[in-house]
Motif scaffolding. Sequence first.
Motif, PDB file in Angstrom:
ATOM      1  N   UNK A  19      29.781 152.677  77.683  1.00  0.00           N
ATOM      2  CA  UNK A  19      29.087 152.281  76.455  1.00  0.00           C
ATOM      3  C   UNK A  19      30.098 152.173  75.327  1.00  0.00           C
ATOM      4  N   UNK A  20      30.184 150.992  74.766  1.00  0.00           N
ATOM      5  CA  UNK A  20      31.063 150.740  73.637  1.00  0.00           C
ATOM      6  C   UNK A  20      30.269 150.845  72.339  1.00  0.00           C
ATOM      7  N   UNK A  46      35.519 135.193  75.098  1.00  0.00           N
ATOM      8  CA  UNK A  46      34.200 134.731  75.513  1.00  0.00           C
ATOM      9  C   UNK A  46      33.101 135.652  74.988  1.00  0.00           C
ATOM     10  N   UNK A  47      31.940 135.063  74.847  1.00  0.00           N
ATOM     11  CA  UNK A  47      30.764 135.779  74.359  1.00  0.00           C
ATOM     12  C   UNK A  47      30.316 136.812  75.379  1.00  0.00           C
ATOM     13  N   UNK A  48      29.921 137.982  74.871  1.00  0.00           N
ATOM     14  CA  UNK A  48      29.396 139.042  75.743  1.00  0.00           C
ATOM     15  C   UNK A  48      27.923 139.300  75.451  1.00  0.00           C
ATOM     16  N   UNK A  49      27.602 139.575  74.193  1.00  0.00           N
ATOM     17  CA  UNK A  49      26.223 139.908  73.847  1.00  0.00           C
ATOM     18  C   UNK A  49      26.069 139.880  72.340  1.00  0.00           C
ATOM     19  N   UNK A  66      23.207 143.829  83.892  1.00  0.00           N
ATOM     20  CA  UNK A  66      24.241 144.869  83.774  1.00  0.00           C
ATOM     21  C   UNK A  66      24.530 145.233  82.324  1.00  0.00           C
ATOM     22  N   UNK A  67      23.798 144.657  81.397  1.00  0.00           N
ATOM     23  CA  UNK A  67      24.136 144.765  79.979  1.00  0.00           C
ATOM     24  C   UNK A  67      22.937 145.219  79.168  1.00  0.00           C
ATOM     25  N   UNK A  68      23.190 146.092  78.221  1.00  0.00           N
ATOM     26  CA  UNK A  68      22.157 146.483  77.265  1.00  0.00           C
ATOM     27  C   UNK A  68      22.833 146.637  75.905  1.00  0.00           C
ATOM     28  N   UNK A  77      25.688 151.549  63.596  1.00  0.00           N
ATOM     29  CA  UNK A  77      26.391 151.363  64.869  1.00  0.00           C
ATOM     30  C   UNK A  77      25.560 150.523  65.830  1.00  0.00           C
ATOM     31  N   UNK A  78      26.252 149.617  66.498  1.00  0.00           N
ATOM     32  CA  UNK A  78      25.686 148.855  67.606  1.00  0.00           C
ATOM     33  C   UNK A  78      26.376 149.323  68.877  1.00  0.00           C
ATOM     34  N   UNK A  79      25.590 149.489  69.924  1.00  0.00           N
ATOM     35  CA  UNK A  79      26.104 149.962  71.208  1.00  0.00           C
ATOM     36  C   UNK A  79      25.988 148.856  72.246  1.00  0.00           C
ATOM     37  N   UNK A  80      27.023 148.766  73.063  1.00  0.00           N
ATOM     38  CA  UNK A  80      27.018 147.838  74.192  1.00  0.00           C
ATOM     39  C   UNK A  80      27.207 148.656  75.460  1.00  0.00           C
ATOM     40  N   UNK A  81      26.149 148.727  76.228  1.00  0.00           N
ATOM     41  CA  UNK A  81      26.199 149.454  77.496  1.00  0.00           C
ATOM     42  C   UNK A  81      26.371 148.466  78.634  1.00  0.00           C
ATOM     43  N   UNK A  82      27.360 148.697  79.452  1.00  0.00           N
ATOM     44  CA  UNK A  82      27.612 147.831  80.604  1.00  0.00           C
ATOM     45  C   UNK A  82      27.611 148.680  81.864  1.00  0.00           C
TER      46      UNK A  82
END
Length: 119
Positions: A19-20, A46-49, A66-68, A77-82
């Motif tokens: 999680x970023x 490239x675009x991720x989310x 695979x992404x949330x 804060x925004x979280x990127x869970x992969x």
Amino acid sequence: QVQLVESGGGLVQPGESLTLSCTGSGIPFSEYGIVWYRQAPGKQREFVAHITSERNTKCADYLEGRCKIYRDNTKSTVYLQMNSLEPDDTAVYYCMTRKYSGTSYSDIWGQGTQVTVSS
């Protein structure tokens, strides 16, 4: 001063999750959409989310399932869970937002966080 700071990158093994975080300052964070990009060595960014201020979300097709992406505005804060990470997910991950001033705008980028997927 508007600033975005990414964190949470690191070395993980294939199949693991990560999680970023992207933390903003200098803007009314809840009013801004946040976009994640990534850039692997020798490849174009490239675009991720992305997530809008209304919490509408979109993950890249290659990350579907695979992404949330979600946000906590109380923490700016925004979280990127992969999940189920693969070696091809190895890249520097950046978050960005677009700040409008009248009819002009500026894109604000973080410094990036390295994600390495390797056994």
